[in-house]
Motif scaffolding. Structure first.
Motif, short mmCIF file in Angstrom:
data_model
loop_
_atom_site.label_atom_id
_atom_site.label_comp_id
_atom_site.label_asym_id
_atom_site.label_seq_id
_atom_site.Cartn_x
_atom_site.Cartn_y
_atom_site.Cartn_z
N THR A 348 24.98 75.81 34.61
CA THR A 348 23.92 74.90 35.04
C THR A 348 22.75 75.01 34.07
N TYR A 349 21.86 74.05 34.12
CA TYR A 349 20.68 74.11 33.28
C TYR A 349 19.87 75.37 33.58
N ALA A 350 19.73 75.69 34.87
CA ALA A 350 18.97 76.88 35.25
C ALA A 350 19.63 78.15 34.72
N MET A 351 20.95 78.19 34.73
CA MET A 351 21.65 79.37 34.21
C MET A 351 21.44 79.51 32.71
N LEU A 352 21.45 78.39 31.99
CA LEU A 352 21.21 78.44 30.55
C LEU A 352 19.80 78.96 30.25
N VAL A 353 18.82 78.47 30.98
CA VAL A 353 17.45 78.94 30.76
C VAL A 353 17.33 80.42 31.10
N GLY A 354 17.94 80.83 32.19
CA GLY A 354 17.90 82.24 32.56
C GLY A 354 18.58 83.12 31.53
N LEU A 355 19.73 82.66 31.02
CA LEU A 355 20.45 83.42 30.00
C LEU A 355 19.62 83.57 28.74
N ALA A 356 18.87 82.54 28.40
CA ALA A 356 18.07 82.57 27.18
C ALA A 356 16.87 83.50 27.28
N PHE A 357 16.24 83.57 28.47
CA PHE A 357 14.94 84.24 28.54
C PHE A 357 14.84 85.42 29.49
N ASP A 358 15.69 85.50 30.52
CA ASP A 358 15.49 86.53 31.55
C ASP A 358 15.46 87.94 30.97
N GLU A 359 16.52 88.34 30.29
CA GLU A 359 16.62 89.71 29.81
C GLU A 359 15.59 90.01 28.73
N VAL A 360 15.35 89.03 27.86
CA VAL A 360 14.35 89.22 26.80
C VAL A 360 12.97 89.40 27.41
N ARG A 361 12.68 88.62 28.43
CA ARG A 361 11.38 88.74 29.11
C ARG A 361 11.20 90.12 29.72
N LEU A 362 12.24 90.63 30.34
CA LEU A 362 12.14 91.93 31.01
C LEU A 362 11.92 93.08 30.03
N VAL A 363 12.65 93.06 28.90
CA VAL A 363 12.49 94.17 27.95
C VAL A 363 11.21 94.05 27.14
N SER A 364 10.56 92.87 27.20
CA SER A 364 9.33 92.66 26.43
C SER A 364 8.09 92.72 27.30
N ALA A 365 8.21 93.28 28.49
CA ALA A 365 7.11 93.26 29.45
C ALA A 365 5.83 93.88 28.90
N GLU A 366 5.96 94.90 28.04
CA GLU A 366 4.79 95.60 27.53
C GLU A 366 4.51 95.26 26.07
N ASP A 367 5.03 94.13 25.61
CA ASP A 367 4.75 93.68 24.26
C ASP A 367 4.16 92.27 24.34
N PRO A 368 2.84 92.16 24.42
CA PRO A 368 2.21 90.84 24.59
C PRO A 368 2.57 89.84 23.50
N ALA A 369 2.78 90.32 22.27
CA ALA A 369 3.11 89.39 21.18
C ALA A 369 4.40 88.66 21.46
#
Length: 431
Positions: A348-369
């Motif tokens: 689904t479109y939502a799954m594609l967006v989640g696949l693209a950003f979910d994990e990257v967002r979580l591991v970058s929580a303390e990197d504002p850049a």
């Protein structure tokens, strides 16, 4: 056709096929040149050779090219190992498919084979012939092939060094993903409001469940063959999809009216090709997966490379924007004898967006850049589809942006950096 496509993909990923053809070509060329030599007379004395010099030249070229072949294979394996450990194991498939590497290996191995064939034909007058046999033209070609092999190895090392540039790797993965999106889904349709997802209602309780008997990655589904093996007038719903890992005894599809014929079950399973590795065949999400993996690897504690993460996130946005513009293929496929195959959309479109950003967002929580990079790419992807009716995709993108903003509030970062992320979110939100 799907099986031919799958076979072609495996051949392109093989380091064996092209060198094998070049070995055969070298043997044929050697025999052809010996035949030419037998017909050639009046050769310039400066181009002729003695039996000893001919054997020396051929032995030297054969030995050198074989050594070069070892170097080429070693460098290839080293590059693949480095790419796997530094970027992601998922990106090495493209390095196996690099035609330049296989052509260099083929040239070197083919030259070695050619020299062996010609060397076998060299005879002195003491070896059962009245006149010495020295195929001068063939030896001259061996020298030229040897020089070409040396230059090819230099070019190979230069190509290998440049191929480790992360931008080139990401560009290659992006191109492959865009090609798969183009072939797997129709062209963008600005007038379509059809969304991905969903099944096809309730199934009859007595539907026959055909189950996997093996395990591995679903690489390809031959829909035409699957329709052909269904009994006339029957309906089936596919329960798996390309890019999913199949576990034995899990459903392949459900068929109704019930079918107890085990031959039909085997034919259905044969139409779903299972392999050892995940590939891009029919798997439009795999390119996004590879690019996200590179970003994740860049943000790992052992690498900590936000610039590479930014590069990967930007390429991910390119692929995602293309996929969100497209519509999926039809969910209902009809056969010539009244069969109907239901194919619920796996992505689904939502799954594609989640696949693209979910994990990257979580591991970058303390990197504002990196969070600011994410907000920028999310904004650009939304802009790329603002002329289409994609409410599910837009909602998923805005949810990601909101998660980025809310996550930084709980992150252990200086207030000034937290404010930078807020400002980036407000600039995107108000745009």
């Amino acid at each position: 056709m799907s099986r031919i496509t799958a076979l072609g993909s495996r051949v392109r990923s093989s380091l064996f096929f092209v060198p094998m053809l070049c070995v055969l070509g070298g043997a044929v060329l050697g025999q052809a040149m010996l035949a030419v030599d037998a017909q050639v007379t009046g050769i310039d004395p400066r181009l002729t050779a003695t039996v000893d010099s001919a054997r020396t030249v051929l032995t030297t070229v054969a030995g050198a090219t074989l050594s070069f072949a070892g170097i080429a294979f070693s460098v290839s394996l080293l590059l693949i190992s480095l790419a796997s450990s530094q970027y992601s194991p998922r990106v090495v498939h493209g390095m196996f498919r690099d035609p330049f590497n296989k052509r260099v290996m083929g040239l070197v191995i083919g030259t070695f084979t050619y020299c062996l064939v010609v060397l076998r034909a060299v005879r002195s007058s003491l070896e059962g012939t009245e006149e010495p046999i020295v195929p001068s033209v063939s030896i001259l070609l061996a020298v030229l092939l040897g020089i070409a092999s040396v230059l090819a190895i230099i070019a190979f090392i230069n190509h290998g060094a440049h191929s480790m540039d992360v931008s080139k790797i990401l560009h290659r993965v992006t191109q492959e993903a865009l090609q798969q999106a183009s072939s797997g889904w129709p062209d963008p349709d600005p007038d379509s409001d059809r969304q991905l997802g969903g099944g096809d209602g309730d199934l009859p309780e007595d539907a026959t469940v055909v189950r996997f008997t093996s395990y591995g990655w679903v690489e390809n589904v031959d829909f035409d063959r699957l329709l052909q093996v269904l009994p006339p007038g029957s309906r089936a719903r596919l329960e798996t999809f390309a890019g999913r890992y199949a576990i034995q005894n899990t459903p392949v599809c459900r068929v109704w009216p019930p079918v107890d014929d085990e031959t039909v079950h085997d034919s259905i399973r044969a139409a779903v090709m299972v392999g050892e590795t995940r590939t891009m065949q029919q798997d439009v999400a795999y390119g996004v997966r590879q690019l996200a993996d590179v970003a994740l690897k860049a943000m790992s504690p052992g690498v900590n490379d936000p610039t590479t993460a930014h590069d990967a996130i930007s390429h991910t946005g390119t692929v995602l924007a293309d996929l969100l513009c497209r519509v999926p293929p039809a969910q209902h496929l009809a056969g010539e004898r009244g069969q109907v195959l239901l194919v619920p959309h796996a992505t689904t479109y939502a799954m594609l967006v989640g696949l693209a950003f979910d994990e990257v967002r979580l591991v970058s929580a303390e990197d504002p850049a990196v969070l600011i990079y994410l907000l920028d790419v999310i904004h650009q992807v939304e802009q790329s589809i603002d002329h289409l009716h994609r409410p599910e995709a837009v909602a998923a993108l805005r949810t990601q942006a909101e998660l980025v903003r809310s996550m930084v509030e709980d992150a252990d970062v200086p207030e000034r950096d937290r404010q930078r992320v807020r400002d980036a979110y407000l600039a995107w939100h108000d745009a």
